[in-house]
Design an enzyme around this catalytic site. Structure first.
Site, PDB file in Angstrom:
ATOM      1  N   ARG A 229      33.871 -61.922 126.206  1.00 46.51           N
ATOM      2  CA  ARG A 229      33.295 -60.352 126.477  1.00 46.51           C
ATOM      3  C   ARG A 229      33.718 -59.870 127.449  1.00 46.51           C
ATOM      4  NH1 ARG A 229      31.948 -60.702 121.599  1.00 46.51           N
ATOM      5  NH2 ARG A 229      30.198 -61.132 120.461  1.00 46.51           N
ATOM      6  N   HIS A 277      39.969 -56.310 120.160  1.00 48.34           N
ATOM      7  CA  HIS A 277      38.454 -57.242 119.452  1.00 48.34           C
ATOM      8  C   HIS A 277      39.111 -58.229 117.866  1.00 48.34           C
ATOM      9  CE1 HIS A 277      34.140 -58.191 120.342  1.00 48.34           C
ATOM     10  NE2 HIS A 277      34.369 -59.414 119.894  1.00 48.34           N
TER      11      HIS A 277
HETATM   12  P1  NAP Z   1      28.212 -71.499 121.793  1.00 53.33           P
HETATM   13  O1  NAP Z   1      29.294 -72.483 120.923  1.00 53.33           O
HETATM   14  O2  NAP Z   1      27.395 -71.152 122.935  1.00 53.33           O
HETATM   15  O3  NAP Z   1      29.119 -71.965 123.507  1.00 53.33           O
HETATM   16  C1  NAP Z   1      29.048 -71.488 124.811  1.00 53.33           C
HETATM   17  C2  NAP Z   1      28.922 -72.123 126.097  1.00 53.33           C
HETATM   18  O4  NAP Z   1      29.200 -71.415 126.970  1.00 53.33           O
HETATM   19  C3  NAP Z   1      29.035 -73.932 126.060  1.00 53.33           C
HETATM   20  O5  NAP Z   1      29.811 -74.488 125.964  1.00 53.33           O
HETATM   21  C4  NAP Z   1      27.702 -73.521 127.495  1.00 53.33           C
HETATM   22  O6  NAP Z   1      27.877 -75.048 128.082  1.00 53.33           O
HETATM   23  C5  NAP Z   1      28.858 -72.618 127.761  1.00 53.33           C
HETATM   24  N1  NAP Z   1      27.803 -72.356 128.959  1.00 53.33           N
HETATM   25  C6  NAP Z   1      27.421 -70.647 128.512  1.00 53.33           C
HETATM   26  N2  NAP Z   1      26.546 -70.394 129.993  1.00 53.33           N
HETATM   27  C7  NAP Z   1      26.990 -70.995 131.302  1.00 53.33           C
HETATM   28  C8  NAP Z   1      27.139 -71.085 131.827  1.00 53.33           C
HETATM   29  N3  NAP Z   1      25.737 -70.397 132.585  1.00 53.33           N
HETATM   30  N4  NAP Z   1      28.061 -71.895 133.060  1.00 53.33           N
HETATM   31  C9  NAP Z   1      28.981 -72.949 132.072  1.00 53.33           C
HETATM   32  N5  NAP Z   1      28.018 -72.967 130.805  1.00 53.33           N
HETATM   33  C10 NAP Z   1      27.917 -71.932 130.273  1.00 53.33           C
HETATM   34  O7  NAP Z   1      29.836 -70.366 121.784  1.00 53.33           O
HETATM   35  P2  NAP Z   1      30.376 -70.291 120.983  1.00 53.33           P
HETATM   36  O8  NAP Z   1      30.667 -69.826 119.878  1.00 53.33           O
HETATM   37  O9  NAP Z   1      31.844 -70.868 121.242  1.00 53.33           O
HETATM   38  O10 NAP Z   1      31.280 -68.517 120.958  1.00 53.33           O
HETATM   39  C11 NAP Z   1      31.096 -68.528 122.787  1.00 53.33           C
HETATM   40  C12 NAP Z   1      31.593 -66.684 122.922  1.00 53.33           C
HETATM   41  O11 NAP Z   1      32.678 -65.970 122.300  1.00 53.33           O
HETATM   42  C13 NAP Z   1      30.976 -65.977 121.635  1.00 53.33           C
HETATM   43  O12 NAP Z   1      28.881 -66.161 122.297  1.00 53.33           O
HETATM   44  C14 NAP Z   1      31.113 -64.332 121.604  1.00 53.33           C
HETATM   45  O13 NAP Z   1      31.038 -63.495 123.053  1.00 53.33           O
HETATM   46  C15 NAP Z   1      32.415 -65.122 121.978  1.00 53.33           C
HETATM   47  N6  NAP Z   1      33.347 -64.647 120.915  1.00 53.33           N
HETATM   48  C16 NAP Z   1      33.970 -63.567 120.438  1.00 53.33           C
HETATM   49  C17 NAP Z   1      34.670 -63.654 119.088  1.00 53.33           C
HETATM   50  C18 NAP Z   1      36.033 -62.309 119.550  1.00 53.33           C
HETATM   51  O14 NAP Z   1      36.568 -62.344 118.414  1.00 53.33           O
HETATM   52  N7  NAP Z   1      36.560 -62.355 121.240  1.00 53.33           N
HETATM   53  C19 NAP Z   1      34.499 -64.294 118.186  1.00 53.33           C
HETATM   54  C20 NAP Z   1      33.326 -65.143 118.611  1.00 53.33           C
HETATM   55  C21 NAP Z   1      32.736 -65.294 119.595  1.00 53.33           C
HETATM   56  P3  NAP Z   1      26.914 -75.718 127.548  1.00 53.33           P
HETATM   57  O15 NAP Z   1      27.168 -76.559 126.520  1.00 53.33           O
HETATM   58  O16 NAP Z   1      26.896 -76.908 128.751  1.00 53.33           O
HETATM   59  O17 NAP Z   1      25.582 -75.066 126.548  1.00 53.33           O
END
Ligand code: NAP
Length: 314
Positions: A229, A277
């Site tokens: 993001r 995006h």
């Molecule tokens: P997820 O499964 O919830 O994983 C989030 C990861 O970030 C986890 O490893 C989490 O740690 C870590 N994290 C969160 N807060 C943190 C902090 N304060 N300090 C350190 N690590 C932290 O999410 P996901 O499915 O992988 O998706 C991630 C993001 O990608 C989404 O939220 C979205 O914004 C973005 N996204 C973008 C697109 C695009 O087209 N550009 C598409 C899809 C998603 P823990 O493992 O310890 O919980």
């Protein structure tokens, strides 16, 4: 089975119709209707809503709502407008999206590793100059966020021969990946990475995570890929770092304001690649299958699928 499933979006007519058709195709036994087409009786009986950028006021007309399924993986906007006692939000976790994102991470990592922006710029100037080839095994890619998307991207990078490190909130062990957590861990990871890939959700803790202080801790001349993001990276600090060469190139798929305003200096910056995006768009059909499985599980067991932790923000 009971209750009509409400579809609440602020999408344009055509994409909303595509989602509706795919969802109905994946759940032929369910009644799924856009909220505006639901009768009062259907609204009073509905326990599940499927949403994309919904107007939260609309949700108030569904008093029995037990949970809400998001069509998106990132839910920070939904959380920001959610009532404190609102129903659980289940975000989209789709293996096809993880595959697409891992592919994007590998593709744009190769783009940087093979110096494509440099060669493109040279071509514009009819310049013939060969840069030293850098092997993947000499390049460390640091991934911010080792969740659903980050974990699969790491594996894809490892398979391609890159060195991979990853940072998460809680400690993790991932074969072949050097893992870090917490604030100190972040500094250590940033100091070692040649390419930093942002895949962490936007939360109060990750907003402005990559600011001038953190950028100063990065390896001089490293590259940045932001597929998470926009507000995770402070745009002004990034521009400053690009100007000084502290960051050599940024591949940006997400921005503070989207679409990126035409006056943004990022558009014409020689060391920035702007993407609209597109790194991992939701696949309408696989998303519908995942959502159908969530809803079937709920209908059969009464159990709400794993939902977003409001306190954590993701
Ligand atoms: P997820 O499964 O919830 O994983 C989030 C990861 O970030 C986890 O490893 C989490 O740690 C870590 N994290 C969160 N807060 C943190 C902090 N304060 N300090 C350190 N690590 C932290 O999410 P996901 O499915 O992988 O998706 C991630 C993001 O990608 C989404 O939220 C979205 O914004 C973005 N996204 C973008 C697109 C695009 O087209 N550009 C598409 C899809 C998603 P823990 O493992 O310890 O919980």
């Amino acid at each position: 089975m009971s209750g009509t499933i409400a579809l609440i979006t602020r999408l344009a007519d055509e994409p909303e119709a595509q989602y509706l058709a795919a969802l109905r195709g994946a759940m032929p036994d369910e009644t799924i209707l856009p909220l505006r087409e639901m009768s009062i009786a259907q609204r009073l009986d509905s326990t599940i809503a499927i949403v994309a950028n919904p107007d939260p006021a609309n949700l108030a007309s569904l008093p029995r709502l037990t949970w809400v399924q998001s069509l998106w993986a990132g839910v920070e906007q939904l959380i920001a407008c959610w009532p404190q006692d609102g129903p659980p939000i289940v975000r989209l976790v789709d293996p096809e999206m993880s595959r697409t994102m891992a592919e994007a991470v590998l593709a744009w990592t190769y783009y940087l590793q093979r110096d494509m922006p440099v060669y493109r710029a040279q071509q514009n100037n009819r310049e013939w100059h060969q840069h030293t080839y850098r092997k993947p095994s000499n390049i460390e890619v640091g991934i911010l966020g080792l969740g659903t998307l980050g974990a699969q991207a790491s594996q894809r990078l490892l398979d391609a021969g890159f060195r991979v490190s990853g940072w998460s909130r809680t400690p993790k062990q991932v074969d072949g990946v050097t893992t870090y957590h917490g604030h100190e861990g972040l500094d250590d990871m940033l100091a070692a990475a040649d390419i930093v890939v942002c895949l962490a959700p936007l939360t109060p803790e990750t907003r402005a995570l990559i600011d001038k202080t953190r950028i100063a801790r990065m390896k001089a001349g490293c590259a940045l890929i932001n597929f998470a993001r926009g507000p995770v990276v402070v745009e002004a600090d990034l521009l400053d770092a690009l100007g000084r060469g502290q960051i050599s190139h940024a591949v940006l798929d997400v921005f503070d304001v989207e679409p990126l305003p035409t006056h943004s200096p990022l558009w014409l910056h020689p060391n920035v690649t702007v993407l609209p995006h597109i790194s991992a768009p939701t696949d309408v059909h696989t998303a519908a299958s995942v959502i159908a499985a969530n809803i079937t599980q709920f209908r059969n067991t009464g159990q709400v699928p794993e939902s977003v932790n409001f306190a954590r923000g993701y």
